[in-house]
Enzyme design. Structure first.
Site, PDB file in Angstrom:
ATOM      1  N   ASP A  31      63.675  32.296 173.190  1.00 57.76           N
ATOM      2  CA  ASP A  31      64.125  30.926 173.446  1.00 57.76           C
ATOM      3  C   ASP A  31      64.879  30.872 174.778  1.00 57.76           C
ATOM      4  OD1 ASP A  31      63.357  30.052 170.671  1.00 57.76           O
ATOM      5  OD2 ASP A  31      64.847  31.573 170.202  1.00 57.76           O
TER       6      ASP A  31
ATOM      7  N   HIS B 223      67.018  30.353 165.341  1.00 56.95           N
ATOM      8  CA  HIS B 223      65.709  30.428 166.008  1.00 56.95           C
ATOM      9  C   HIS B 223      64.752  29.518 165.232  1.00 56.95           C
ATOM     10  CE1 HIS B 223      62.099  31.691 167.979  1.00 56.95           C
ATOM     11  NE2 HIS B 223      61.571  32.025 166.817  1.00 56.95           N
TER      12      HIS B 223
HETATM   13  P1  NAD Z   1      51.186  39.268 162.445  1.00 57.73           P
HETATM   14  O1  NAD Z   1      50.844  38.575 161.162  1.00 57.73           O
HETATM   15  O2  NAD Z   1      50.158  39.470 163.486  1.00 57.73           O
HETATM   16  O3  NAD Z   1      51.752  40.718 162.093  1.00 57.73           O
HETATM   17  C1  NAD Z   1      52.698  40.934 161.108  1.00 57.73           C
HETATM   18  C2  NAD Z   1      52.493  42.346 160.597  1.00 57.73           C
HETATM   19  O4  NAD Z   1      53.548  42.646 159.692  1.00 57.73           O
HETATM   20  C3  NAD Z   1      51.180  42.538 159.826  1.00 57.73           C
HETATM   21  O5  NAD Z   1      50.458  43.619 160.389  1.00 57.73           O
HETATM   22  C4  NAD Z   1      51.638  42.836 158.409  1.00 57.73           C
HETATM   23  O6  NAD Z   1      50.792  43.761 157.748  1.00 57.73           O
HETATM   24  C5  NAD Z   1      53.017  43.435 158.669  1.00 57.73           C
HETATM   25  N1  NAD Z   1      53.916  43.421 157.519  1.00 57.73           N
HETATM   26  C6  NAD Z   1      54.028  42.485 156.548  1.00 57.73           C
HETATM   27  N2  NAD Z   1      54.931  42.876 155.638  1.00 57.73           N
HETATM   28  C7  NAD Z   1      55.407  44.074 156.038  1.00 57.73           C
HETATM   29  C8  NAD Z   1      56.341  44.986 155.508  1.00 57.73           C
HETATM   30  N3  NAD Z   1      56.957  44.747 154.341  1.00 57.73           N
HETATM   31  N4  NAD Z   1      56.578  46.124 156.192  1.00 57.73           N
HETATM   32  C9  NAD Z   1      55.951  46.387 157.322  1.00 57.73           C
HETATM   33  N5  NAD Z   1      55.032  45.570 157.887  1.00 57.73           N
HETATM   34  C10 NAD Z   1      54.763  44.440 157.245  1.00 57.73           C
HETATM   35  O7  NAD Z   1      52.473  38.515 163.009  1.00 57.73           O
HETATM   36  P2  NAD Z   1      53.073  38.583 164.479  1.00 57.73           P
HETATM   37  O8  NAD Z   1      52.410  37.572 165.324  1.00 57.73           O
HETATM   38  O9  NAD Z   1      53.116  39.994 164.934  1.00 57.73           O
HETATM   39  O10 NAD Z   1      54.543  38.016 164.193  1.00 57.73           O
HETATM   40  C11 NAD Z   1      55.454  38.759 163.407  1.00 57.73           C
HETATM   41  C12 NAD Z   1      56.651  37.895 163.058  1.00 57.73           C
HETATM   42  O11 NAD Z   1      57.390  37.562 164.227  1.00 57.73           O
HETATM   43  C13 NAD Z   1      56.321  36.562 162.389  1.00 57.73           C
HETATM   44  O12 NAD Z   1      57.281  36.360 161.353  1.00 57.73           O
HETATM   45  C14 NAD Z   1      56.533  35.546 163.493  1.00 57.73           C
HETATM   46  O13 NAD Z   1      56.844  34.271 162.970  1.00 57.73           O
HETATM   47  C15 NAD Z   1      57.715  36.166 164.181  1.00 57.73           C
HETATM   48  N6  NAD Z   1      57.990  35.687 165.550  1.00 57.73           N
HETATM   49  C16 NAD Z   1      59.299  35.593 165.916  1.00 57.73           C
HETATM   50  C17 NAD Z   1      59.621  35.188 167.194  1.00 57.73           C
HETATM   51  C18 NAD Z   1      61.062  35.074 167.640  1.00 57.73           C
HETATM   52  O14 NAD Z   1      61.297  34.597 168.749  1.00 57.73           O
HETATM   53  N7  NAD Z   1      62.064  35.485 166.858  1.00 57.73           N
HETATM   54  C19 NAD Z   1      58.605  34.873 168.100  1.00 57.73           C
HETATM   55  C20 NAD Z   1      57.274  35.001 167.695  1.00 57.73           C
HETATM   56  C21 NAD Z   1      56.974  35.423 166.410  1.00 57.73           C
HETATM   57  C1  LMR Z   2      58.047  31.369 168.296  1.00 58.31           C
HETATM   58  O1  LMR Z   2      59.161  30.927 168.622  1.00 58.31           O
HETATM   59  O2  LMR Z   2      57.105  31.471 169.090  1.00 58.31           O
HETATM   60  C2  LMR Z   2      57.799  31.751 166.845  1.00 58.31           C
HETATM   61  O3  LMR Z   2      59.018  32.012 166.199  1.00 58.31           O
HETATM   62  C3  LMR Z   2      57.018  30.688 166.141  1.00 58.31           C
HETATM   63  C4  LMR Z   2      56.653  31.075 164.740  1.00 58.31           C
HETATM   64  O4  LMR Z   2      56.866  30.227 163.838  1.00 58.31           O
HETATM   65  O5  LMR Z   2      56.146  32.196 164.511  1.00 58.31           O
END
Ligand code: NAD
Ligand code: LMR
Length: 329
Positions: free
Chosen positions: A160, A188
């Site tokens: 962010d 967030h």
């Molecule tokens: P994704 O679905 O591609 O990958 C998530 C992975 O986590 C999968 O491979 C899944 O098998 C694994 N997983 C699920 N449960 C698990 C567990 N108990 N132990 C270990 N691994 C496990 O998702 P992504 O695009 O990589 O995003 C991951 C997370 O990050 C999501 O929750 C998304 O919303 C979040 N995110 C946060 C931000 C931020 O700014 N904070 C930004 C983008 C995404």
């Molecule tokens: C982001 O800020 O890009 C993500 O947290 C959005 C989401 O819901 O995975």
């Protein structure tokens, strides 16, 4: 290379963010060019094979700093001896899922991971939670790790912060490198409050340089706060490379410190500063020094900012109350 490798555990290693993150860690961008790393990947059993594929590619990168990659489907083993824990894997919201269901599903992930960190991580462990809802997932993990100092648990709002830097840079035609002291406050989520009122651009107050309150209220804040949703809409999947990049920035700054006269943003355990209830993991402007994030103190908060900080903190308190009801904190 004489230093022993630093153990970095990445959960959700076979996911999108994991794929963008692991190669940057292996190339030295997380901890620096003098620090060897050993990767410990945690996945659910069904995704272990995909993680093994990524490990083959990591090997093929022939990274001089990569001392090895181990893959686990057991949290206790994955966090054994870990120095840096990147908690990326989370349960995404699926169709028809209520907020409470999402919090409960994630509690099933972050509670055992907090316990495993408590049981086996290294003394100096630093934890960054990326998986959403990041602040509350971090709170769940932290509350199940009573032997680890609470300030080692953080949630990612650096993405962010970077989004806010980019938007302000575009508006003013100023390079990102000239912008200092931006701040993301709160959760967030779409309620977050990106503030430019203390920010400086080439030494000048950023809000004065913008001189357009309507742009701040109606364009800048919603663009930053809703950027995650805009990326999902455009890509059909949530941000991955930019999220991985922000995770690298968060840990790199935590370890190496912020520059004099600047700060960044991170979700950290509140000590009650700025009226944010103690114990909530909320985003604040923070400096980093000697491996510690500290909340910037003494900032004047005007009414415009106060309302927005309070609204986002209220959402965090509601999330905390919901997970409390579920017995997760
Ligand atoms: P994704 O679905 O591609 O990958 C998530 C992975 O986590 C999968 O491979 C899944 O098998 C694994 N997983 C699920 N449960 C698990 C567990 N108990 N132990 C270990 N691994 C496990 O998702 P992504 O695009 O990589 O995003 C991951 C997370 O990050 C999501 O929750 C998304 O919303 C979040 N995110 C946060 C931000 C931020 O700014 N904070 C930004 C983008 C995404
Ligand atoms: C982001 O800020 O890009 C993500 O947290 C959005 C989401 O819901 O995975």
């Amino acid at each position: 290379m004489t230093q022993a490798p630093v153990n970095v555990t990445v959960t959700g290693a076979a996911g999108q963010i994991g794929y963008a993150l692991l190669f940057r860690i292996a190339s030295g961008q997380l901890l620096g060019q003098n620090t060897p790393v050993r990767l410990r990947l945690l996945e659910i059993p069904q995704a272990v094979k995909a993680a093994e594929g990524t490990a083959l590619e990591l090997e093929d990168g022939a990274f001089p700093l990569l001392a090895g990659t181990d893959i686990f489907d057991d949290a206790k083993q994955a966090f054994e001896g870990t120095n840096v824990a990147l908690l990326v894997g989370a349960r995404p919201r699926s169709k028809g899922m209520e907020r409470g269901d999402l919090l409960e599903a994630n509690g099933g992930i972050f509670k055992p991971q907090g316990e495993a960190i408590n049981a086996g991580a290294a003394e100096d462990v630093k934890v960054l939670v990326v998986g959403n809802p990041a602040n509350t997932n971090a709170l769940i993990a932290q509350s199940h790790a009573p032997d680890v100092p609470a300030d080692r648990f953080t949630a990612m709002t650096r993405l962010d912060h970077n989004r806010a830097l980019a938007q302000l840079s575009k508006k003013l035609g100023a390079p990102v490198s000239e912008i200092k002291k931006l701040a993301i406050w709160g959760n967030h989520s779409a309620t977050q409050y990106p503030s430019i009122f203390h920010a400086e651009v080439a030494g000048k107050n950023a809000a004065e340089a913008v001189n357009d309150q309507a742009w701040i209220a109606d364009e800048f804040i919603p663009t930053v706060a809703k950027r995650g949703a805009a990326i999902i809409e455009a890509r059909g999947a949530s941000s991955a490379a930019s999220a991985a990049s922000a995770a690298i920035d968060h840990v790199h700054t935590w370890v190496n410190g912020t520059a004099d006269g600047d700060w960044t943003s991170a979700g950290v355990v509140s000590d009650g500063s700025y009226g944010v209830p103690e114990g909530l993991i909320s985003s604040f402007p923070v400096t980093a020094k000697n491996g510690k994030y500290e909340i910037v103190q003494g900032l004047e908060i005007d009414d415009f900012s106060r309302q927005r900080i309070d609204a986002s903190v209220q959402e965090l308190a509601e999330e905390r109350d919901a997970v409390k009801k579920l017995g997760l904190v």
